[in-house]
Design an enzyme around this catalytic site. Structure first.
Site, PDB file in Angstrom:
ATOM      1  N   LYS A   7       0.826  -1.195   0.000  1.00 21.71           N
ATOM      2  CA  LYS A   7       0.000   0.000   0.000  1.00 21.71           C
ATOM      3  C   LYS A   7       0.868   1.256   0.000  1.00 21.71           C
ATOM      4  O   LYS A   7       2.018   1.215   0.440  1.00 21.71           O
ATOM      5  CB  LYS A   7      -0.882   0.031   1.259  1.00 21.71           C
ATOM      6  CG  LYS A   7      -1.907  -1.067   1.354  1.00 21.71           C
ATOM      7  CD  LYS A   7      -2.659  -0.978   2.669  1.00 21.71           C
ATOM      8  CE  LYS A   7      -3.693  -2.086   2.802  1.00 21.71           C
ATOM      9  NZ  LYS A   7      -4.838  -1.896   1.891  1.00 21.71           N
TER      10      LYS A   7
ATOM     11  N   ARG B  14     -10.325 -11.482   1.732  1.00 24.51           N
ATOM     12  CA  ARG B  14     -11.123 -12.554   1.133  1.00 24.51           C
ATOM     13  C   ARG B  14     -10.352 -13.866   1.114  1.00 24.51           C
ATOM     14  O   ARG B  14     -10.951 -14.939   1.151  1.00 24.51           O
ATOM     15  CB  ARG B  14     -11.556 -12.136  -0.280  1.00 24.51           C
ATOM     16  CG  ARG B  14     -10.428 -11.954  -1.269  1.00 24.51           C
ATOM     17  CD  ARG B  14     -10.815 -11.124  -2.471  1.00 24.51           C
ATOM     18  NE  ARG B  14     -10.993  -9.718  -2.111  1.00 24.51           N
ATOM     19  CZ  ARG B  14     -11.292  -8.756  -2.985  1.00 24.51           C
ATOM     20  NH1 ARG B  14     -11.473  -9.063  -4.253  1.00 24.51           N
ATOM     21  NH2 ARG B  14     -11.436  -7.511  -2.587  1.00 24.51           N
TER      22      ARG B  14
END
Length: 516
Positions: free
Chosen positions: A295, A369
């Site tokens: 990120k 996920r």
């Protein structure tokens, strides 16, 4: 012992000796409906300042001075307005809150009133505050107290100096709830709402802790401590157990960190023996750097809260056990730290999950996920639940769509979705249902695996669809994407600035209203 392990051992010992979090919260008490003649008090009045009640009693006691003060200030009792008087009419402080339109207040409105009072007097230097409520709503005292409890939350654990504006006394004092229910209301609050307030505080604590103080193993230990004395059983899967079960999803996320992943299950059996439980599954990334798909630095610090889904579901089951809810429930926390290193997963890697299904990694930053695949498979296999709700700070896309005002709701089951929407409305933790289309599956097709872990838009819907591929189509399932709703940039009456613990009140209300 290497320097690394020595330093780690030292830190763990230091953390154990760290002083407990002093939140400077007032103790809640319950008393008869009566307007004290002095001290610090809070009352409420409807719009238009109608005659009667505590407002009129104080006005008469002060020879009409209260209405004159309200007129001078332009206070008319509108919703969320307030008149704050110091050294008035023999009172150290008199706080008058506006409730808006006359009539009974909903539980949610009562909670906001309690929170507003607790926050207003949070730094007031007085040993006792009396909140006088004139209404006769059933359970009003409990809801006022619940709002006050969660509204006055503070996290001061790491401050070297106390807040200069806070009371100098070590004891923060008492907030007495004065209603027509009297002192007897305390029993109902302690039995039904105090456990939920404590669960909200616990979830906020976990979500606020920095990544160097909370990692998968430490999360498990915090929950183990919180569960002591409650009718709960804990199951913990370590790396060896996960490998035995071929849990490639959670292992792929955790393999880049020196802090190994864990799968934690917290089970509560308060319902009929053998009845299928409600399953709540939470994303627990204790810090999310993005992994190899790292990120940007801006706001990466907020990724310490990427385990809020896990904190929420575990705290919900703690609350159910604490208030002895007549249900069976299980919380699953999929815990990992997502870090870049020589051992980290790469984009393009293919992962085989415990279900046998495979996926190709498009981004290691789509890790939530990934860990949920194995958690969802395991709870379905072990517990045979009647429904599954997963909670995750999953996507930035849902923040773009909904901001922090709503969490995104995705479901293939209209009845379950309706129950969750109603619970969100009642609890004040609002949901907005977003589409979950079968066409999203085409955007996740992989040339070398069963599917990819991301790709295309809408990002929140694609993420939800991926997760749903690990849930039996016949099983009622909902996905809550709480990214954005998990953190408050500014305070509201029941959620101070910072971690919100979004979902604890929602899921507790969901259970109360639809499964008890």
């Amino acid at each position: 012992m290497s320097r690394f392990w020595f330093a780690l051992a030292f830190f763990v010992c230091l953390a154990a000796l760290w002083p407990s979090d002093a939140r400077a919260q007032r103790t809640l008490a319950f008393d008869a409906h009566q307007v004290p003649e002095g001290g610090a008090i809070a009352i409420a009045v409807a719009e238009g300042l109608p005659a009667g009640g505590s407002f009129d009693a104080i006005d008469a006691r002060t020879g009409g001075a209260l209405r004159r003060a309200a007129e001078a200030d332009g206070f008319r009792g509108k919703a969320d307005s307030r008149l704050d008087l110091r050294g008035f009419g023999g009172y150290e402080r008199l706080l008058v809150l506006g409730t808006g339109a006359a009539g009974p207040q909903s539980p949610r409105q009562l909670e906001d009133i309690g929170g507003r009072v607790a926050q207003a007097f949070g730094k007031h230097r007085t040993p006792r505050v009396d909140l006088v409520w004139d209404g006769d709503e059933a359970g009003a005292a409990s809801h006022l107290a619940f709002g006050a409890a969660i509204g006055q939350y503070r996290f001061d654990k790491y401050r070297s100096k106390p807040d200069e504006d806070a009371p100098a006394d070590a004891a923060p004092g008492t907030l007495a709830i004065r209603t027509r229910e009297g002192a007897a209301a305390g029993s109902a609050y302690r039995a039904q709402w105090q456990p939920v307030a404590e669960a909200v505080a616990f979830a906020r604590d976990l979500s606020t802790e920095p990544g160097n103080a909370l990692w998968p193993e430490e999360f498990v230990e915090r929950v183990r401590t919180a569960a002591r004395g409650l009718p709960l059983t804990l199951e913990v899967l370590d790396v060896t157990a996960m490998r035995r079960l071929d849990m490639g999803g959670i292992l792929a996320v955790g393999q880049g960190s020196v802090r190994p992943p864990r799968l934690l299950l917290v089970r509560y059996a308060g319902g009929a023996a053998g009845e299928a439980p409600l399953a709540f599954v939470g994303k627990g990334i204790t810090f999310d750097s993005g992994g190899i798909s790292i990120k940007p630095n801006t706001n990466m610090w907020q990724m310490k809260g990427d385990m809020t889904g896990a904190a929420t579901v575990v705290s919900t089951v703690l609350a159910l056990a604490g208030r002895q809810a007549p249900v069976n429930a299980v919380a699953v926390a999929a815990l990992a730290e997502n870090m870049p290193s020589g051992s980290a997963s790469r984009p393009g890697d293919v992962v085989r999950t415990a279900s046998g299904k495979t996926f190709e990694i498009m981004s290691t930053d789509a890790e939530g996920r990934m860990v949920l695949t194995d958690a969802l498979w395991y709870v379905q296999r072990q517990d045979r639940p009647k429904l599954v709700v997963d909670v995750a700070t999953l996507t930035g896309a849902v923040v773009t769509a909904l901001g922090g005002d709503y969490a995104g709701l995705f479901s293939r089951d209209d009845a379950l979705a309706a129950q969750l929407l109603a619970a969100g409305e009642a609890s004040g933790e609002a949901l907005w249902r977003l589409p979950l289309r079968d066409e999203y599956g085409k955007r996740l097709e992989s040339p070398i695996a069963d599917l990819r872990n991301g790709g295309g838009s809408p990002g929140a819907g694609i993420g939800a669809y991926f997760i749903g591929e690990w849930v039996d189509r016949a099983l009622p399932w909902a996905h809550l994407d709480i990214a954005g709703a998990d953190w408050n940039d500014s305070a509201d009456p029941t959620v101070p600035e910072g971690a919100s613990a979004f979902g604890v009140r929602l899921l507790d209300r969901f259970v109360r209203d639809h499964h008890e």
